[in-house]
Design a protein around this motif. Structure first.
Motif, PDB file in Angstrom:
ATOM      1  N   TYR A 248     -53.345  18.662 -53.052  1.00  0.00           N
ATOM      2  CA  TYR A 248     -53.259  19.820 -52.157  1.00  0.00           C
ATOM      3  C   TYR A 248     -52.567  20.951 -52.889  1.00  0.00           C
ATOM      4  O   TYR A 248     -51.579  20.718 -53.609  1.00  0.00           O
ATOM      5  CB  TYR A 248     -52.471  19.460 -50.886  1.00  0.00           C
ATOM      6  CG  TYR A 248     -52.156  20.641 -49.993  1.00  0.00           C
ATOM      7  CD1 TYR A 248     -53.127  21.198 -49.164  1.00  0.00           C
ATOM      8  CD2 TYR A 248     -50.879  21.212 -49.993  1.00  0.00           C
ATOM      9  CE1 TYR A 248     -52.836  22.289 -48.357  1.00  0.00           C
ATOM     10  CE2 TYR A 248     -50.578  22.293 -49.186  1.00  0.00           C
ATOM     11  CZ  TYR A 248     -51.563  22.833 -48.360  1.00  0.00           C
ATOM     12  OH  TYR A 248     -51.280  23.914 -47.572  1.00  0.00           O
ATOM     13  N   ASP A 249     -53.085  22.157 -52.716  1.00  0.00           N
ATOM     14  CA  ASP A 249     -52.500  23.335 -53.350  1.00  0.00           C
ATOM     15  C   ASP A 249     -51.852  24.214 -52.292  1.00  0.00           C
ATOM     16  O   ASP A 249     -52.521  24.724 -51.382  1.00  0.00           O
ATOM     17  CB  ASP A 249     -53.589  24.130 -54.081  1.00  0.00           C
ATOM     18  CG  ASP A 249     -53.031  25.348 -54.780  1.00  0.00           C
ATOM     19  OD1 ASP A 249     -52.078  25.187 -55.564  1.00  0.00           O
ATOM     20  OD2 ASP A 249     -53.532  26.468 -54.536  1.00  0.00           O
ATOM     21  N   TRP A 250     -50.530  24.388 -52.419  1.00  0.00           N
ATOM     22  CA  TRP A 250     -49.783  25.181 -51.445  1.00  0.00           C
ATOM     23  C   TRP A 250     -50.156  26.660 -51.493  1.00  0.00           C
ATOM     24  O   TRP A 250     -50.183  27.336 -50.451  1.00  0.00           O
ATOM     25  CB  TRP A 250     -48.283  25.024 -51.712  1.00  0.00           C
ATOM     26  CG  TRP A 250     -47.679  23.868 -50.983  1.00  0.00           C
ATOM     27  CD1 TRP A 250     -47.705  22.562 -51.363  1.00  0.00           C
ATOM     28  CD2 TRP A 250     -46.986  23.907 -49.734  1.00  0.00           C
ATOM     29  NE1 TRP A 250     -47.059  21.780 -50.437  1.00  0.00           N
ATOM     30  CE2 TRP A 250     -46.600  22.581 -49.429  1.00  0.00           C
ATOM     31  CE3 TRP A 250     -46.632  24.927 -48.863  1.00  0.00           C
ATOM     32  CZ2 TRP A 250     -45.894  22.263 -48.277  1.00  0.00           C
ATOM     33  CZ3 TRP A 250     -45.913  24.615 -47.718  1.00  0.00           C
ATOM     34  CH2 TRP A 250     -45.561  23.297 -47.431  1.00  0.00           C
ATOM     35  N   VAL A 251     -50.420  27.179 -52.658  1.00  0.00           N
ATOM     36  CA  VAL A 251     -50.673  28.616 -52.784  1.00  0.00           C
ATOM     37  C   VAL A 251     -51.929  29.022 -52.024  1.00  0.00           C
ATOM     38  O   VAL A 251     -51.953  30.020 -51.305  1.00  0.00           O
ATOM     39  CB  VAL A 251     -50.777  29.024 -54.265  1.00  0.00           C
ATOM     40  CG1 VAL A 251     -51.177  30.493 -54.392  1.00  0.00           C
ATOM     41  CG2 VAL A 251     -49.448  28.770 -54.981  1.00  0.00           C
ATOM     42  N   THR A 252     -52.986  28.239 -52.175  1.00  0.00           N
ATOM     43  CA  THR A 252     -54.274  28.583 -51.553  1.00  0.00           C
ATOM     44  C   THR A 252     -54.545  27.808 -50.272  1.00  0.00           C
ATOM     45  O   THR A 252     -55.588  28.015 -49.640  1.00  0.00           O
ATOM     46  CB  THR A 252     -55.417  28.322 -52.542  1.00  0.00           C
ATOM     47  OG1 THR A 252     -55.423  26.919 -52.899  1.00  0.00           O
ATOM     48  CG2 THR A 252     -55.257  29.156 -53.804  1.00  0.00           C
ATOM     49  N   ASN A 253     -53.620  26.897 -49.907  1.00  0.00           N
ATOM     50  CA  ASN A 253     -53.802  26.055 -48.725  1.00  0.00           C
ATOM     51  C   ASN A 253     -55.130  25.297 -48.807  1.00  0.00           C
ATOM     52  O   ASN A 253     -55.926  25.278 -47.871  1.00  0.00           O
ATOM     53  CB  ASN A 253     -53.746  26.889 -47.443  1.00  0.00           C
ATOM     54  CG  ASN A 253     -53.697  26.013 -46.184  1.00  0.00           C
ATOM     55  OD1 ASN A 253     -53.221  24.888 -46.209  1.00  0.00           O
ATOM     56  ND2 ASN A 253     -54.220  26.546 -45.080  1.00  0.00           N
ATOM     57  N   THR A 254     -55.357  24.656 -49.961  1.00  0.00           N
ATOM     58  CA  THR A 254     -56.611  23.933 -50.207  1.00  0.00           C
ATOM     59  C   THR A 254     -56.340  22.450 -50.365  1.00  0.00           C
ATOM     60  O   THR A 254     -55.496  22.042 -51.164  1.00  0.00           O
ATOM     61  CB  THR A 254     -57.295  24.456 -51.479  1.00  0.00           C
ATOM     62  OG1 THR A 254     -57.524  25.861 -51.345  1.00  0.00           O
ATOM     63  CG2 THR A 254     -58.629  23.752 -51.709  1.00  0.00           C
ATOM     64  N   ASN A 255     -57.065  21.646 -49.601  1.00  0.00           N
ATOM     65  CA  ASN A 255     -56.924  20.191 -49.674  1.00  0.00           C
ATOM     66  C   ASN A 255     -58.173  19.584 -50.292  1.00  0.00           C
ATOM     67  O   ASN A 255     -59.289  19.876 -49.875  1.00  0.00           O
ATOM     68  CB  ASN A 255     -56.716  19.605 -48.271  1.00  0.00           C
ATOM     69  CG  ASN A 255     -56.585  18.093 -48.296  1.00  0.00           C
ATOM     70  OD1 ASN A 255     -55.946  17.537 -49.193  1.00  0.00           O
ATOM     71  ND2 ASN A 255     -57.183  17.425 -47.320  1.00  0.00           N
ATOM     72  N   LEU A 256     -57.992  18.725 -51.296  1.00  0.00           N
ATOM     73  CA  LEU A 256     -59.103  18.076 -51.971  1.00  0.00           C
ATOM     74  C   LEU A 256     -59.337  16.648 -51.494  1.00  0.00           C
ATOM     75  O   LEU A 256     -60.356  16.052 -51.848  1.00  0.00           O
ATOM     76  CB  LEU A 256     -58.860  18.064 -53.490  1.00  0.00           C
ATOM     77  CG  LEU A 256     -58.688  19.429 -54.163  1.00  0.00           C
ATOM     78  CD1 LEU A 256     -58.389  19.248 -55.641  1.00  0.00           C
ATOM     79  CD2 LEU A 256     -59.926  20.288 -53.963  1.00  0.00           C
ATOM     80  N   LEU A 257     -58.414  16.087 -50.712  1.00  0.00           N
ATOM     81  CA  LEU A 257     -58.536  14.697 -50.291  1.00  0.00           C
ATOM     82  C   LEU A 257     -58.336  14.570 -48.781  1.00  0.00           C
ATOM     83  O   LEU A 257     -57.204  14.548 -48.297  1.00  0.00           O
ATOM     84  CB  LEU A 257     -57.507  13.828 -51.035  1.00  0.00           C
ATOM     85  CG  LEU A 257     -57.472  12.341 -50.675  1.00  0.00           C
ATOM     86  CD1 LEU A 257     -58.825  11.692 -50.893  1.00  0.00           C
ATOM     87  CD2 LEU A 257     -56.391  11.617 -51.485  1.00  0.00           C
ATOM     88  N   PRO A 258     -59.417  14.463 -48.010  1.00  0.00           N
ATOM     89  CA  PRO A 258     -59.282  14.273 -46.558  1.00  0.00           C
ATOM     90  C   PRO A 258     -58.897  12.831 -46.238  1.00  0.00           C
ATOM     91  O   PRO A 258     -59.745  11.947 -46.126  1.00  0.00           O
ATOM     92  CB  PRO A 258     -60.695  14.615 -46.036  1.00  0.00           C
ATOM     93  CG  PRO A 258     -61.607  14.323 -47.186  1.00  0.00           C
ATOM     94  CD  PRO A 258     -60.821  14.599 -48.437  1.00  0.00           C
ATOM     95  N   ASN A 259     -57.619  12.582 -46.091  1.00  0.00           N
ATOM     96  CA  ASN A 259     -57.120  11.214 -45.889  1.00  0.00           C
ATOM     97  C   ASN A 259     -56.353  11.078 -44.578  1.00  0.00           C
ATOM     98  O   ASN A 259     -55.435  10.261 -44.468  1.00  0.00           O
ATOM     99  CB  ASN A 259     -56.232  10.795 -47.061  1.00  0.00           C
ATOM    100  CG  ASN A 259     -55.018  11.698 -47.245  1.00  0.00           C
ATOM    101  OD1 ASN A 259     -54.813  12.649 -46.485  1.00  0.00           O
ATOM    102  ND2 ASN A 259     -54.198  11.416 -48.241  1.00  0.00           N
ATOM    103  N   GLU A 260     -56.739  11.885 -43.579  1.00  0.00           N
ATOM    104  CA  GLU A 260     -55.973  11.930 -42.333  1.00  0.00           C
ATOM    105  C   GLU A 260     -56.010  10.617 -41.542  1.00  0.00           C
ATOM    106  O   GLU A 260     -55.238  10.439 -40.598  1.00  0.00           O
ATOM    107  CB  GLU A 260     -56.471  13.070 -41.440  1.00  0.00           C
ATOM    108  CG  GLU A 260     -57.912  12.966 -40.965  1.00  0.00           C
ATOM    109  CD  GLU A 260     -58.924  13.456 -41.987  1.00  0.00           C
ATOM    110  OE1 GLU A 260     -60.130  13.404 -41.675  1.00  0.00           O
ATOM    111  OE2 GLU A 260     -58.524  13.882 -43.084  1.00  0.00           O
ATOM    112  N   LYS A 261     -56.884   9.682 -41.930  1.00  0.00           N
ATOM    113  CA  LYS A 261     -56.936   8.396 -41.240  1.00  0.00           C
ATOM    114  C   LYS A 261     -56.322   7.275 -42.072  1.00  0.00           C
ATOM    115  O   LYS A 261     -56.589   6.097 -41.844  1.00  0.00           O
ATOM    116  CB  LYS A 261     -58.371   8.069 -40.839  1.00  0.00           C
ATOM    117  CG  LYS A 261     -58.892   9.009 -39.745  1.00  0.00           C
ATOM    118  CD  LYS A 261     -60.206   8.543 -39.164  1.00  0.00           C
ATOM    119  CE  LYS A 261     -60.635   9.453 -38.013  1.00  0.00           C
ATOM    120  NZ  LYS A 261     -61.904   9.004 -37.385  1.00  0.00           N
ATOM    121  N   GLY A 262     -55.484   7.667 -43.033  1.00  0.00           N
ATOM    122  CA  GLY A 262     -54.725   6.666 -43.781  1.00  0.00           C
ATOM    123  C   GLY A 262     -55.581   5.865 -44.742  1.00  0.00           C
ATOM    124  O   GLY A 262     -56.486   6.373 -45.385  1.00  0.00           O
TER     125      GLY A 262
END
Length: 562
Positions: A248-262
């Protein structure tokens, strides 16, 4: 991982140019064992051309920063030592050409522009005609998202450890077998929740000029490096340096890994250091994302216009391991002024040698539990149903080395993430009880039956008094249908409950009791999930209980989002 005046955290600095400069302008080549070199000497004639399809000879992979062309030498025309590779950007028609050594087994076209189509042409000289023959031609798209390769996933050179729950499927991994970092999976500028809270490197953050990590890829693993020379720019004012990659990149608020279900996460790492570095640390950890401190502040806290959405007692960070003793930490206690108070929990596994030794670390993140493992052995299970630490949103995944003075190294052979296979047609893991022999991820006292079954090769057997239940991440504010088949005589209760964050208190979403007459019965429950912040999941518990005096058999459980 938490830090203050005595604490250091993962970030990485200037990229190790010697690991990639050999690509020059045209590209680079290498193999799993050693990094190869590109050759510019004249090519050799082909004595004869095998009757092979292009797809069998060459494989391609396009990422946002490079294109990889790989091949097996024994599938190329016999006698071929070099071929000419040409790639053309179809957006601006710019073409580059390179003579490639066949024995290198792969070649990287770098740099390339993201989101573009490139035409690749491979030519070799055929001796009989003394002219170039096209051996391969393909259009490749420089995709900006990663895709799981079934071919690579089926050929993992080192099996995952015994702590991988049977039946889980690989959904993300990096074997670090390439000579360049896959930037569809990783950012190499470190930043974290606590850096944002403490405004560390704030001017650089605001200008998107954070220090870059120093690392080296040798075709077998990635080596994250901190020493007196690298990275060139320290991350902290006291001179401490960080080399870290993250999803995840804080500067651009970009997430490369959708892992919200663990899921289950595993890394194989080797740590080392020389001299006496201060702030010495190596870490694999999960951190809450931005774009502000909403996940750091607790519910009821509002600071500088940002309202906390994290329930008190839920973690905002998991250090799967940190320091040289592989300390495991979960962070979560923050006061109403936004100050970190203390950890939720900490433990250290004794008896393991971590320095200069390959060690496998595993983490199982479920809707109601966090478990961590070393070399396939369970170290601790945080599974109190009334103290649920698990987050309900995606987490930033970081790997890093930290220190000042001397040198620090974190070598990562692989990272793998697994989840229970589900689909839009059924969001319930192991719904037909056929993924494994112990019903996971179901819990309770029911057992598997392969003797009496309704469909397929197995069903769940509920003896009198038995229960079977599962905690499931679902979409918030949504309508769901739960259907299931049951066989037997007696009484069955089926219930769906809303699970309260942290406390685990369950309130009814729907419940129904059935009287079964020995015939196969199809059943239906409908319910609606509760609201949650954007990007979050909700947790429900699905429960079946045999209230009768005879065994019941359950199968074909289907959870569908309407």
């Amino acid at each position: 991982m938490f830090y203050n005046a005595t604490r250091l955290k993962s970030a990485r600095a200037s990229i190790l140019f010697y690991s990639i400069l050999f690509i020059a302008v045209a590209g680079c080549s290498g193999s799993r064992q050693t990094a190869g070199n590109t050759h510019s000497s004249p090519g050799n004639s082909v004595t004869h051309v095998k009757n092979l399809k292009n797809a069998e000879r060459f494989q391609t992979l396009g990422t946002r920063s490079w294109i990889k062309l790989s091949w097996s030498k024994d599938q190329l025309p016999a006698g071929l030592k070099y071929f000419t590779l040409q790639w053309t950007d179809k957006s601006n028609h710019q073409t580059k050409t390179q003579l490639v050594n066949v024995s290198s087994n792969r070649f990287y076209m770098h740099p390339v522009e993201p989101g573009r189509h490139y035409q690749l042409i491979v030519k070799g000289t055929v001796s009989r005609s003394n002219r170039d023959k096209t051996l391969f031609s393909r259009e490749v798209f420089t995709d900006t998202t990663w895709h799981l390769s079934d071919r690579e996933a089926a050929q993992l050179d080192i099996p995952s450890s015994a702590s991988l729950p049977p039946g889980m499927a690989l959904f993300f991994h990096d074997e670090f077998n390439d000579s360049l970092l896959d930037r569809n999976k990783w950012f190499d500028s470190y930043y974290s929740t606590l850096d944002y809270n403490n405004k560390v490197q704030w001017p650089a953050f605001q200008k998107n000029q954070l220090p870059k990590a120093a690392f080296h890829l040798n075709g077998r693993y990635i080596d994250l490096i901190v020493n007196d020379s690298l990275p060139k720019i320290p991350f902290f004012k006291d001179g401490k340096k960080i080399s870290s990659i993250q999803t995840y990149d804080w500067v651009t608020n970009t997430n490369l890994l959708p892992n919200e279900k663990g899921g289950y996460y595993e890394v194989r790492v080797r740590r080392n250091f020389t001299g006496h570095p201060s702030g010495l640390n190596t870490a694999f950890w999960f951190d809450s994302p931005g774009p502000d401190l909403r996940y750091y502040y607790q519910e009821g806290t509002k600071i500088n216009g940002v309202s906390g959405i994290r329930p008190k007692g839920q973690l905002f960070e998991i250090d799967m391991f940190e320091n040289m003793n592989a300390q495991f930490v979960m962070h979560g206690h923050v006061d109403s002024n936004g100050h970190f108070v203390h950890n939720l929990t900490t433990d250290i596994a004794r008896g393991y040698k971590h320095k200069d030794n390959w060690v496998v670390h595993g983490l199982l993140w479920t809707p109601n539990a966090i478990k961590h493992y070393i070399n396939g052995k369970l170290i601790h299970s945080y599974d109190d149903p009334h103290q649920i630490y698990s987050p309900d949103h995606f987490m930033n995944v970081l790997l890093g080395a930290y220190g000042k003075g001397g040198s620090v190294s974190l070598q990562v052979d692989y990272i793998r993430a697994y989840h229970w296979p589900v689909s839009a047609d059924n969001e319930l893991p192991n719904a037909d009880f056929e993924l494994n022999d112990n019903l996971l991820p179901w819990q309770g006292t029911a057992t598997i039956s392969q003797v009496k079954k309704i469909a397929g090769r197995a069903s769940a057997k509920l003896s009198p008094g038995d229960s079977l239940y599962q905690y499931v991440y679902v979409s918030p504010n949504s309508h769901y249908r739960l259907t299931f088949s049951c066989l037997g005589s007696g009484k069955l209760t089926a219930a769906v409950g809303h699970v309260k964050e942290v406390t685990g208190i369950i309130t009814s979403a729907t419940q129904k009791s059935y009287v079964l007459d020995g015939q196969l019965q199809q059943n239906l429950l409908v319910f609606e999930t509760k609201n949650a912040p954007k990007g979050h999941t909700k947790t429900i518990r699905i429960l079946f209980k045999n209230n009768g005096s005879a065994p019941l058999y359950l199968d074909n459980v289907v959870l569908t989002h309407q």
